[in-house]
Design a protein around this motif. Structure first.
Motif, PDB file in Angstrom:
ATOM      1  N   MET A  97     -12.159   4.449  -5.792  1.00 54.37           N
ATOM      2  CA  MET A  97     -12.112   3.197  -6.553  1.00 54.37           C
ATOM      3  C   MET A  97     -11.940   3.454  -8.044  1.00 54.37           C
ATOM      4  SD  MET A  97     -12.146   0.523  -4.661  1.00 54.37           S
ATOM      5  CE  MET A  97     -12.371  -0.588  -6.053  1.00 54.37           C
ATOM      6  N   ASN A  98     -12.281   4.671  -8.499  1.00 53.70           N
ATOM      7  CA  ASN A  98     -12.112   4.965  -9.928  1.00 53.70           C
ATOM      8  C   ASN A  98     -10.641   5.014 -10.330  1.00 53.70           C
ATOM      9  OD1 ASN A  98     -11.705   7.350  -8.487  1.00 53.70           O
ATOM     10  ND2 ASN A  98     -12.699   8.647 -10.007  1.00 53.70           N
ATOM     11  N   ILE A  99      -9.729   5.061  -9.363  1.00 56.96           N
ATOM     12  CA  ILE A  99      -8.298   4.908  -9.631  1.00 56.96           C
ATOM     13  C   ILE A  99      -7.820   3.519  -9.225  1.00 56.96           C
ATOM     14  CG2 ILE A  99      -6.024   5.575  -8.740  1.00 56.96           C
ATOM     15  CD1 ILE A  99      -6.773   7.353 -10.906  1.00 56.96           C
ATOM     16  N   LEU A 100      -8.350   3.013  -8.120  1.00 56.84           N
ATOM     17  CA  LEU A 100      -7.867   1.722  -7.625  1.00 56.84           C
ATOM     18  C   LEU A 100      -8.098   0.578  -8.605  1.00 56.84           C
ATOM     19  CD1 LEU A 100      -8.632   1.758  -3.796  1.00 56.84           C
ATOM     20  CD2 LEU A 100      -6.427   1.349  -4.904  1.00 56.84           C
ATOM     21  N   VAL A 101      -9.107   0.691  -9.452  1.00 53.75           N
ATOM     22  CA  VAL A 101      -9.311  -0.377 -10.442  1.00 53.75           C
ATOM     23  C   VAL A 101      -8.167  -0.409 -11.460  1.00 53.75           C
ATOM     24  CG1 VAL A 101     -11.822  -0.435 -10.227  1.00 53.75           C
ATOM     25  CG2 VAL A 101     -10.766   1.135 -11.864  1.00 53.75           C
ATOM     26  N   GLU A 102      -7.340   0.634 -11.461  1.00 49.23           N
ATOM     27  CA  GLU A 102      -6.174   0.676 -12.348  1.00 49.23           C
ATOM     28  C   GLU A 102      -5.005  -0.123 -11.780  1.00 49.23           C
ATOM     29  OE1 GLU A 102      -5.569   2.234 -15.342  1.00 49.23           O
ATOM     30  OE2 GLU A 102      -7.711   2.680 -15.488  1.00 49.23           O
ATOM     31  N   ASP A 103      -5.092  -0.487 -10.506  1.00 49.82           N
ATOM     32  CA  ASP A 103      -3.990  -1.211  -9.872  1.00 49.82           C
ATOM     33  C   ASP A 103      -3.718  -2.520 -10.599  1.00 49.82           C
ATOM     34  OD1 ASP A 103      -2.074  -1.712  -7.713  1.00 49.82           O
ATOM     35  OD2 ASP A 103      -3.496  -3.291  -7.119  1.00 49.82           O
ATOM     36  N   ASN A 104      -2.493  -2.690 -11.060  1.00 52.50           N
ATOM     37  CA  ASN A 104      -2.164  -3.862 -11.866  1.00 52.50           C
ATOM     38  C   ASN A 104      -0.662  -4.157 -11.739  1.00 52.50           C
ATOM     39  OD1 ASN A 104      -2.358  -5.970 -13.755  1.00 52.50           O
ATOM     40  ND2 ASN A 104      -1.902  -4.590 -15.464  1.00 52.50           N
ATOM     41  N   PRO A 105      -0.266  -4.725 -10.592  1.00 54.50           N
ATOM     42  CA  PRO A 105       1.165  -4.982 -10.398  1.00 54.50           C
ATOM     43  C   PRO A 105       1.641  -6.082 -11.337  1.00 54.50           C
ATOM     44  CG  PRO A 105      -0.121  -6.028  -8.659  1.00 54.50           C
ATOM     45  CD  PRO A 105      -1.083  -5.214  -9.482  1.00 54.50           C
ATOM     46  N   PRO A 106       2.902  -6.051 -11.716  1.00 50.65           N
ATOM     47  CA  PRO A 106       3.924  -5.076 -11.299  1.00 50.65           C
ATOM     48  C   PRO A 106       3.981  -3.833 -12.175  1.00 50.65           C
ATOM     49  CG  PRO A 106       4.950  -6.781 -12.605  1.00 50.65           C
ATOM     50  CD  PRO A 106       3.494  -7.157 -12.502  1.00 50.65           C
ATOM     51  N   ASP A 107       3.179  -3.795 -13.257  1.00 50.75           N
ATOM     52  CA  ASP A 107       3.298  -2.680 -14.192  1.00 50.75           C
ATOM     53  C   ASP A 107       2.727  -1.374 -13.633  1.00 50.75           C
ATOM     54  OD1 ASP A 107       4.416  -4.379 -16.119  1.00 50.75           O
ATOM     55  OD2 ASP A 107       2.436  -5.030 -16.780  1.00 50.75           O
ATOM     56  N   ASN A 108       1.637  -1.469 -12.900  1.00 48.76           N
ATOM     57  CA  ASN A 108       1.003  -0.262 -12.364  1.00 48.76           C
ATOM     58  C   ASN A 108       0.665  -0.502 -10.887  1.00 48.76           C
ATOM     59  OD1 ASN A 108       0.007   2.369 -12.516  1.00 48.76           O
ATOM     60  ND2 ASN A 108      -2.061   1.681 -12.982  1.00 48.76           N
ATOM     61  N   ASP A 109       1.632  -0.251 -10.047  1.00 47.79           N
ATOM     62  CA  ASP A 109       1.495  -0.524  -8.612  1.00 47.79           C
ATOM     63  C   ASP A 109       0.949   0.710  -7.907  1.00 47.79           C
ATOM     64  OD1 ASP A 109       1.683  -1.276  -5.998  1.00 47.79           O
ATOM     65  OD2 ASP A 109       3.860  -1.375  -5.942  1.00 47.79           O
ATOM     66  N   LEU A 110      -0.310   0.665  -7.486  1.00 50.87           N
ATOM     67  CA  LEU A 110      -0.944   1.806  -6.822  1.00 50.87           C
ATOM     68  C   LEU A 110      -1.067   1.611  -5.316  1.00 50.87           C
ATOM     69  CD1 LEU A 110      -3.779   2.754  -9.341  1.00 50.87           C
ATOM     70  CD2 LEU A 110      -1.441   3.647  -9.178  1.00 50.87           C
ATOM     71  N   LEU A 111      -0.617   0.473  -4.800  1.00 46.15           N
ATOM     72  CA  LEU A 111      -0.783   0.189  -3.381  1.00 46.15           C
ATOM     73  C   LEU A 111       0.522   0.199  -2.590  1.00 46.15           C
ATOM     74  CD1 LEU A 111      -3.461  -2.653  -3.461  1.00 46.15           C
ATOM     75  CD2 LEU A 111      -3.791  -0.247  -2.886  1.00 46.15           C
ATOM     76  N   GLY A 112       1.623  -0.112  -3.225  1.00 40.38           N
ATOM     77  CA  GLY A 112       2.878  -0.154  -2.495  1.00 40.38           C
ATOM     78  C   GLY A 112       2.789  -1.119  -1.315  1.00 40.38           C
ATOM     79  N   ARG A 113       3.218  -0.658  -0.143  1.00 37.26           N
ATOM     80  CA  ARG A 113       3.225  -1.518   1.046  1.00 37.26           C
ATOM     81  C   ARG A 113       1.839  -1.696   1.667  1.00 37.26           C
ATOM     82  NH1 ARG A 113       8.516   1.133   3.869  1.00 37.26           N
ATOM     83  NH2 ARG A 113       7.806   2.893   2.590  1.00 37.26           N
ATOM     84  N   LEU A 114       0.837  -1.118   1.042  1.00 35.56           N
ATOM     85  CA  LEU A 114      -0.531  -1.365   1.507  1.00 35.56           C
ATOM     86  C   LEU A 114      -1.081  -2.676   0.940  1.00 35.56           C
ATOM     87  CD1 LEU A 114      -2.982  -0.228   3.078  1.00 35.56           C
ATOM     88  CD2 LEU A 114      -3.661   0.982   0.991  1.00 35.56           C
ATOM     89  N   ARG A 115      -0.423  -3.235  -0.060  1.00 36.50           N
ATOM     90  CA  ARG A 115      -0.947  -4.400  -0.755  1.00 36.50           C
ATOM     91  C   ARG A 115      -1.232  -5.603   0.158  1.00 36.50           C
ATOM     92  NH1 ARG A 115      -1.614  -4.889  -5.674  1.00 36.50           N
ATOM     93  NH2 ARG A 115      -0.196  -3.157  -6.132  1.00 36.50           N
ATOM     94  N   PRO A 116      -0.315  -6.006   1.019  1.00 33.54           N
ATOM     95  CA  PRO A 116      -0.640  -7.167   1.875  1.00 33.54           C
ATOM     96  C   PRO A 116      -1.815  -6.907   2.812  1.00 33.54           C
ATOM     97  CG  PRO A 116       1.420  -6.118   2.565  1.00 33.54           C
ATOM     98  CD  PRO A 116       1.074  -5.537   1.229  1.00 33.54           C
ATOM     99  N   HIS A 117      -2.049  -5.683   3.188  1.00 33.99           N
ATOM    100  CA  HIS A 117      -3.175  -5.378   4.076  1.00 33.99           C
ATOM    101  C   HIS A 117      -4.496  -5.419   3.313  1.00 33.99           C
ATOM    102  CE1 HIS A 117      -0.126  -4.308   6.964  1.00 33.99           C
ATOM    103  NE2 HIS A 117       0.403  -3.460   6.094  1.00 33.99           N
ATOM    104  N   PHE A 118      -4.457  -5.037   2.049  1.00 32.35           N
ATOM    105  CA  PHE A 118      -5.638  -5.187   1.198  1.00 32.35           C
ATOM    106  C   PHE A 118      -5.959  -6.664   1.008  1.00 32.35           C
ATOM    107  CE2 PHE A 118      -7.429  -1.647  -1.562  1.00 32.35           C
ATOM    108  CZ  PHE A 118      -7.276  -0.678  -0.573  1.00 32.35           C
ATOM    109  N   ALA A 119      -4.911  -7.476   0.923  1.00 37.18           N
ATOM    110  CA  ALA A 119      -5.114  -8.905   0.686  1.00 37.18           C
ATOM    111  C   ALA A 119      -5.587  -9.642   1.932  1.00 37.18           C
ATOM    112  CB  ALA A 119      -3.808  -9.529   0.175  1.00 37.18           C
ATOM    113  N   ASN A 120      -5.182  -9.184   3.107  1.00 34.33           N
ATOM    114  CA  ASN A 120      -5.464  -9.932   4.331  1.00 34.33           C
ATOM    115  C   ASN A 120      -6.543  -9.318   5.221  1.00 34.33           C
ATOM    116  OD1 ASN A 120      -3.371 -11.783   3.700  1.00 34.33           O
ATOM    117  ND2 ASN A 120      -1.848 -10.364   4.523  1.00 34.33           N
TER     118      ASN A 120
END
Length: 638
Positions: free
Chosen positions: A262-285
């Motif tokens: 999580m010390n990296i995941l808090v950096e996730d900030n699309p579209p400028d800093n996309d750390l999830l790629g195609r994992l994003r919809p699964h994180f959301a749902n």
């Protein structure tokens, strides 16, 4: 027992050649190391004519001794294999730990000691005579009066040193030739014959030095500790009866992602800093828990703690490596008729997992060799720690699609590990180095960017795998996927007070098909707190009916009855009040009200909970592991 008796007749030619090739590298490594002292002493002696003549005599004897030791080692390794089915390991040290006299008598009676000794001495004598003849022949005679230009001499010396160093290292890669290189096939006998006896002895010595010395614990002391921490005298629990699960047992996938902190995941900030790629919809749902701790800060440590409740990271290659643990988290699935498999992106010999996991209930171990065999393209992109995660997940999908019975698949990825490298087949999305990241990371510039892109690649590969499952007509309604990280991203500072509870946190993402959710009561609260010990208890409740299981305080995080909201890590723990240190410092940082992933910048002296809980929990793990390995004492007396 002969090796060919336990190998298939066809389809393993490549594995056999690989065993010979890697085995040759191990032999060359040991030979280079063995003759290095002779090389160094010879270079010094060559300066003096008289000393060099004496050195030649010494070299002949030295060579004979090395040859004799080689033969003795090969013979010992052969009989060790025929007895134990393995190359020499740490149990060879039982000669000192057990009744030495009895062991020696057993060796004398059961093995051809005299004949083997005569063979070794005979070959040693032959080596002595042949080397002596060679040095006296025209081929081996060196004219001490011959003149060599100093440049030629220097070049020859440097070349000899470099070639010896490279050979002794075993490889030009960033990692020298090690134990995990010995895993060349899914067939254990080929892995067994790959290393020579001297490498096996080095590994055994390392394991012996690292192993934990286990002492028995009394039943009374263990029960008392259970009552203190769990509120009951045993760690046995049971899932409720569920007719739907009984009739429709789902596949279960646990993906432990390398370095998904999580010390990296808090950096996730699309579209400028996309750390999830195609994992994003699964994180959301999916069911996502962010206030969730890894049990440890190491990969093998988290694996054995999650799977076996073990606080001893070296257990897979310790004196207890052959002891089957009743607490194995996969046993409830075995008892329910599941096929249980482990899939690792690296080499299965790492930490002896290929040897240890079958003892604990795993039916099959897949590693990089199996991935490359199934997907040959993977070999071209193989990196320092193994094949890229995308290929690993392709094999995982293939295993599930072809499964003819319910399957539990525990996956450990490797790509997101330093030295970070994005596979050439992947085109990274946008990343951005924030002020926070720049201040906390050890990397900067291009190295920092590659770290973020590698994280993104691993997440994207996982996302593609999960999308494939949800779109598969055979898997979408009967496959549960649980995702977590093995530990924090290590290259970031751990000293930021506002991140006291975030530093060791990893996500816990759970996907459960709707058909199962419709038939199993559940309540989702994303602010619930947990840790690795909660993964399997949560999974049991959505995959097993009326099944006993063992856990040391782990809970179903989707329970409709609520949870205790406690997360444990060896360094720090968290609860609903905040984050606290597990050492004697007593540091406690409350959660921020506006952002409960972070903590207040100043610690508080008043702690609204038992500050000694983590110590008592660790003691419980220690007691319970020891109780499974050794017979309990009748009393607490030493």
């Amino acid at each position: 027992m002969h090796i060919q008796d336990v190998l298939p007749e066809t389809g393993i030619e490549d594995d056999i050649w690989k065993a010979f090739l890697v085995g040759g590298r191990f032999d060359a490594k040991v030979t280079a190391i063995a003759y290095s002292p002779l090389l160094l002493s010879g270079l010094v002696a060559a300066v003096f004519h008289g000393a060099y003549r004496r050195w030649l005599t010494f070299a002949i004897g030295y060579h004979a001794v090395v040859a004799t030791l080689y033969v003795i080692g090969c013979i010992c390794n052969f009989y060790y294999y025929t007895t134990y089915g393995s190359y020499i390991d740490l149990f060879v040290f039982g000669l000192w730990e057990d009744d030495s006299t009895a062991v020696l008598i057993n060796i004398w009676e059961d093995y051809p000691v005299i004949r083997s000794s005569l063979v070794a001495l005979g070959i040693g004598a032959l080596a002595y005579q042949t080397s002596r003849w060679f040095l006296r022949s025209r081929l081996g005679r060196i004219n001490p009066q011959a003149y060599w230009h100093w440049g030629v001499t220097s070049l020859a010396v440097v070349a000899i040193f470099l070639s010896t160093f490279v050979t002794a290292r075993g490889t030009l890669d960033s990692h020298p030739l090690k134990r995990y290189h010995a895993s060349v096939s899914q067939y254990k006998p080929l892995n067994t014959v790959t290393p020579n006896v001297f490498m096996a002895l080095e590994w055994a010595s390392s394991d012996y030095n690292e192993q934990r010395h286990f002492e028995p614990v009394s039943e009374a002391k263990l029960s008392a500790q259970m009552e203190k921490v769990l509120g009951q005298p045993t760690p046995v629990y049971q899932t409720p009866e569920n007719k739907y699960l009984q009739q429709n047992p789902p596949h279960v996938v646990v993906a432990m992602m390398e370095g998904m902190g999580m010390n990296i995941l808090v950096e996730d900030n699309p579209p400028d800093n996309d750390l999830l790629g195609r994992l994003r919809p699964h994180f959301a749902n999916g069911f996502l828990f962010r206030r969730f701790l890894a049990g440890t800060s190491g990969t093998i440590d988290s694996i054995v703690m999650t799977l076996f409740h073990s606080p001893v990271a070296t257990i897979s290659h310790s004196s207890a490596q052959t002891v089957a643990l009743p607490s194995s988290s996969v046993l409830p699935y075995k008892q329910a008729g599941y096929e249980v498999a482990f899939l690792y992106g690296g080499n299965g010999m790492w930490r002896n997992l290929a040897g240890y996991l079958p003892t604990q209930g795993f039916d099959r171990i897949y590693d990089e060799n199996d991935i490359i065999k199934a997907i040959p393209e993977a070999e071209e992109y193989s990196g320092t720690w193994g094949v890229p995660d995308g290929f690993l997940f392709q094999l995982a999908n293939k295993i599930l699609e072809e499964a003819d019975k319910p399957t539990l698949l525990f996956i450990m990825t490797t790509t997101n590990h330093s030295p970070y490298e994005v596979p050439e087949i992947y085109e990274p999305g946008p990343t951005e180095i924030s002020d926070r990241f720049a201040a906390m990371a050890e990397y900067e510039g291009e190295e920092a960017r590659v770290l973020l892109e590698t994280f993104q690649y691993a997440s994207d590969a996982l996302g593609q795998f999960m999308t494939g499952i949800k779109q598969s007509s055979t898997l979408r309604d009967n496959t549960i996927v649980a995702v977590t990280g093995d530990h924090r991203v290590r290259n970031l500072s751990t000293h930021e007070p506002t991140e006291y509870g975030l530093t060791y946190a990893v996500p816990f993402l759970l996907h459960v098909p709707n058909l199962i959710l419709e038939n199993a009561p559940h309540t989702y609260d994303p602010m619930r707190i947990g840790s690795h010990r909660d993964i399997f208890p949560t999974l049991y409740h959505f995959s097993l009916s009326n099944q006993d299981y063992i856990t040391l305080g782990g809970e179903n995080l989707l329970s409709s009855d609520g949870v205790s909201n406690v997360g444990f890590n060896l360094k720090r723990s968290i609860n609903e009040h905040g984050a606290f240190s597990n050492d004697k410092s007593g540091l406690f940082y409350p959660w921020q009200k506006e952002n409960p992933l972070f903590n207040q910048p100043q610690p508080e002296e008043k702690r609204p909970f038992d500050a000694g809980w983590a110590e008592e929990y660790h003691r419980l793990m220690d007691y319970y592991l020891r109780s499974q390995i050794l017979p309990p004492k009748s009393s607490d007396s030493p």
